[in-house]
Design an enzyme around this catalytic site. Structure first.
Site, short mmCIF file in Angstrom:
data_model
loop_
_atom_site.label_atom_id
_atom_site.label_comp_id
_atom_site.label_asym_id
_atom_site.label_seq_id
_atom_site.Cartn_x
_atom_site.Cartn_y
_atom_site.Cartn_z
CG PHE A 12 9.40 24.84 43.67
CD1 PHE A 12 9.13 23.51 43.39
CD2 PHE A 12 8.75 25.83 42.94
CE1 PHE A 12 8.22 23.17 42.40
CE2 PHE A 12 7.85 25.49 41.94
CZ PHE A 12 7.57 24.16 41.68
CG ASP A 13 13.91 22.96 49.78
OD1 ASP A 13 14.64 23.78 50.36
OD2 ASP A 13 14.30 21.83 49.42
CB CYS A 14 16.50 25.78 46.18
SG CYS A 14 17.64 25.67 44.77
#
Length: 230
Positions: A12-14
């Protein structure tokens, strides 16, 4: 469409995907400007941010994300003929740990973790992400930050580092992100399957590209329903 059963790892990108960075950014900058009697819209602030941040990150030499955000504020000030104080220049970085988690995220991550290994690939410093991870209430199996690899997405180095740490074959890896520019485009280049989390009224904080994801969802809850059907 993608074959949901083959993914061992979800990365995931955060900020933008799990955390509402657009509200965090626009609220913080708006509060600073309001101190000087300047009132501007969130879309205007995010448009400036989306142009300035990648230029700072792409400049020669690595800057910690705290310093990137400071340079962003330093560049915003002249747009309004202002000079910000030291505290105001640091305000974005100081506010980051308090940026809100999207309401569907924590439950979705807990459900996804029952069937998948979870990773984060984030353009941030270690200490800043550590504060956010507590707010997410999920322990990730692998965390790759810009500080660790000394580069910023969309640099493919960040993804190669994540791949090595996950020890995963690309066909068993799905990357999930809000930013076409920072995440979907490099995933395309590396042949990594990707999901674009295209939340309504979001997307102004990143540059637009013609990158094409394998799957598009409006939120993490929808992705969870697809990957973890009852």
């Amino acid at each position: 469409m993608i074959d949901n059963n083959r993914f061992e790892w979800l990365s995931f990108d955060c900020y933008g995907t799990l955390v509402d960075w657009e509200s965090g950014i626009s609220d913080t900058v708006s509060n600073v400007l309001r101190h000087y009697g300047v009132h501007t819209s969130a879309p205007e602030i995010l448009a400036m941010f989306s142009e300035i941040e990648p230029k700072v990150q792409a400049a020669p030499g690595y800057l910690r994300y705290r310093d990137v955000l400071r340079e962003v504020m330093q560049s915003i000030a002249p747009e309004f003929n202002l000079v910000f104080s030291v505290d105001e220049l640091s305000s974005l970085a100081e506010s980051l740990p308090n940026w809100p988690v999207f309401p569907d995220v924590t439950e979705a991550l807990h459900t996804l973790k029952e069937r998948h290994n979870l990773a984060v690939i984030s353009n941030v410093d270690d200490d800043l992400f550590a504060s956010t991870e507590k707010a997410l209430q999920v322990e990730f199996d692998v965390v790759v930050t810009a500080e660790q690899v000394r580069s910023y997405k969309p640099d493919i180095h960040n993804f190669k580092a994540a791949c090595a740490r996950m020890a995963v074959e690309k066909q068993n890896w799905l990357h999930v992100a809000e930013s076409l520019y920072h995440d979907i485009a490099p995933a395309n280049r590396l042949g990594i399957s990707s999901t674009w989390v295209n939340r309504s009224d979001r997307g102004g904080g990143t540059r637009q590209t013609d990158a094409v994801p394998d799957l598009e969802v409006p939120d993490l809850a929808t992705l969870t329903e697809l990957l973890c059907p009852n």
